[in-house]
Design a protein around this motif. Structure first.
Motif, PDB file in Angstrom:
ATOM      1  N   ILE A  17      48.821  40.498  45.317  1.00 37.07           N
ATOM      2  CA  ILE A  17      48.479  39.448  44.523  1.00 37.07           C
ATOM      3  C   ILE A  17      47.042  39.026  45.228  1.00 37.07           C
ATOM      4  N   GLY A  18      46.039  38.684  44.295  1.00 37.77           N
ATOM      5  CA  GLY A  18      44.804  38.202  44.915  1.00 37.77           C
ATOM      6  C   GLY A  18      43.564  38.498  43.700  1.00 37.77           C
ATOM      7  N   GLU A  19      42.463  38.076  43.968  1.00 42.68           N
ATOM      8  CA  GLU A  19      41.425  38.092  42.955  1.00 42.68           C
ATOM      9  C   GLU A  19      41.160  39.450  42.645  1.00 42.68           C
ATOM     10  N   ALA A  20      41.058  40.198  43.707  1.00 42.77           N
ATOM     11  CA  ALA A  20      40.903  41.718  43.470  1.00 42.77           C
ATOM     12  C   ALA A  20      41.855  42.670  42.608  1.00 42.77           C
ATOM     13  N   VAL A  21      43.024  42.222  42.644  1.00 43.87           N
ATOM     14  CA  VAL A  21      43.995  42.563  41.800  1.00 43.87           C
ATOM     15  C   VAL A  21      43.523  42.223  40.465  1.00 43.87           C
ATOM     16  N   SER A  22      43.496  40.797  40.246  1.00 44.09           N
ATOM     17  CA  SER A  22      43.141  40.527  38.659  1.00 44.09           C
ATOM     18  C   SER A  22      41.800  41.168  38.305  1.00 44.09           C
ATOM     19  N   ILE A  23      40.645  41.394  38.933  1.00 43.23           N
ATOM     20  CA  ILE A  23      39.673  42.033  38.504  1.00 43.23           C
ATOM     21  C   ILE A  23      39.845  43.711  38.149  1.00 43.23           C
ATOM     22  N   ALA A  24      40.705  44.248  38.933  1.00 40.96           N
ATOM     23  CA  ALA A  24      41.013  45.533  38.892  1.00 40.96           C
ATOM     24  C   ALA A  24      41.713  45.811  37.157  1.00 40.96           C
ATOM     25  N   LEU A  25      42.631  44.727  37.041  1.00 40.24           N
ATOM     26  CA  LEU A  25      43.150  44.971  35.766  1.00 40.24           C
ATOM     27  C   LEU A  25      42.092  44.549  34.679  1.00 40.24           C
ATOM     28  N   LEU A  26      41.374  43.587  34.717  1.00 35.15           N
ATOM     29  CA  LEU A  26      40.531  43.155  33.749  1.00 35.15           C
ATOM     30  C   LEU A  26      39.709  44.180  33.500  1.00 35.15           C
ATOM     31  N   ASN A  27      39.125  44.780  34.582  1.00 33.42           N
ATOM     32  CA  ASN A  27      37.980  45.829  34.557  1.00 33.42           C
ATOM     33  C   ASN A  27      38.567  46.992  33.499  1.00 33.42           C
ATOM     34  N   SER A  28      39.825  47.351  33.901  1.00 27.15           N
ATOM     35  CA  SER A  28      40.353  48.512  33.031  1.00 27.15           C
ATOM     36  C   SER A  28      40.481  48.180  31.425  1.00 27.15           C
ATOM     37  N   GLU A  29      40.880  46.875  31.292  1.00 23.77           N
ATOM     38  CA  GLU A  29      40.532  46.572  29.774  1.00 23.77           C
ATOM     39  C   GLU A  29      39.366  46.357  29.226  1.00 23.77           C
ATOM     40  N   TRP A  30      38.570  45.926  29.892  1.00 26.40           N
ATOM     41  CA  TRP A  30      37.056  45.756  29.544  1.00 26.40           C
ATOM     42  C   TRP A  30      36.326  47.259  29.287  1.00 26.40           C
ATOM     43  N   ALA A  31      36.710  47.951  30.287  1.00 26.05           N
ATOM     44  CA  ALA A  31      36.060  49.513  30.180  1.00 26.05           C
ATOM     45  C   ALA A  31      36.471  50.240  29.191  1.00 26.05           C
ATOM     46  N   ASP A  32      37.812  50.015  28.775  1.00 26.41           N
ATOM     47  CA  ASP A  32      38.148  50.561  27.399  1.00 26.41           C
ATOM     48  C   ASP A  32      37.412  50.211  26.151  1.00 26.41           C
ATOM     49  N   ASP A  33      36.861  49.170  26.119  1.00 29.89           N
ATOM     50  CA  ASP A  33      36.216  48.752  25.029  1.00 29.89           C
ATOM     51  C   ASP A  33      34.406  48.772  25.049  1.00 29.89           C
TER      52      ASP A  33
END
Length: 244
Positions: free
Chosen positions: A182-198
């Motif tokens: 748990i932590g901001e780095a976890v959230s950003i990794a998940l958000l990055n993968s979704e953003w990168a896809d598009d």
């Protein structure tokens, strides 16, 4: 130093953290046989990896060596989210059992890449995994995992990555709790993968903290973009991973 006491402490913390001997070995870049010898009291970790080992197990070096100290469960790590891009389409095209088999094949291949470079698979996320890299050169090992998975797997993947301080420990009801992060780095990794896809040609995005701690930090012409994510109070620098 009593080697058996040291081994008992390592085994106790490893099991409390829900880690296998192989997980510990991968994280600190030794063999599983070495970890087994530590826990049996036959040998001691080299002084050069004590810091990484203590951080992984959520304790201080002093505690590990038998001195009184407060346990800690927050460590610096690089978090990687790797998933197949075609999961939604496959779920519509395949029968449920066939889709499950396809998902398992994705998870297997990606997990093998993470293990090769000393990552700890934390949990599956659909057709892919979320994994943790700690210890020496964790940013580079995370990047190598992503590059290896992209090169070897026959399905397009999307990758998100972030480095920062994270909580690593059991989460959930005591009867069902499992190791989690748990932590901001976890959230950003998940958000990055979704953003990168598009938004990227390679479907990869890693944050600047990962870049700054890696061999890529001096590479020219990296594609960097400032991104605002819902729920993140500051802008994130998303860097497209060069695949060449």
């Amino acid at each position: 130093m009593n080697l058996q006491d040291l081994g008992d402490r390592i085994r106790h913390r490893r099991k409390k953290s829900g880690l296998t001997q192989t997980d510990v070995a991968n994280a600190v870049q030794v063999s599983p046989q070495a970890v087994s010898k530590w826990e049996r009291g036959e040998n001691a970790p080299d002084i050069s990896i004590l810091s990484d080992l203590a951080q992984l197990l959520g304790v201080s070096i002093e505690w590990l060596l038998g001195c009184q100290s407060i346990d800690k469960d927050v460590i610096e790590a690089t978090i990687v989210d790797i998933r197949a891009r075609a999961a939604r389409e496959k779920s519509e095209q395949l029968e449920p059992r066939d889709f499950a088999n396809w998902t398992n094949s994705v998870c297997y291949q990606v997990t093998e890449s993470a293990l090769r470079f000393g990552g700890i698979p934390i949990k599956t996320r659909g057709a892919g995994i979320l994994c943790l890299f700690s210890g020496s050169h964790h940013q580079d090992r995370a990047i190598d995992t992503a590059l290896n998975a992209i090169q070897l797997f026959n399905e397009p993947l999307k990758v998100g990555m972030s480095t920062g301080m994270i909580y690593f420990g059991s989460i959930g009801h005591p009867d069902y709790a499992k190791p989690d992060i748990i932590g901001e780095a976890v959230s950003i990794a998940l958000l990055n993968s979704e953003w990168a896809d598009d938004h990227t040609d390679t479907a990869t995005a890693i944050d600047d903290k990962t870049i700054d701690g890696s061999r890529l930090k001096d590479r020219p012409n990296l594609i960097k973009r400032q991104v605002t994510f819902p729920g993140i109070s500051h802008q994130v620098t998303a860097v497209e991973l060069p695949l060449d």
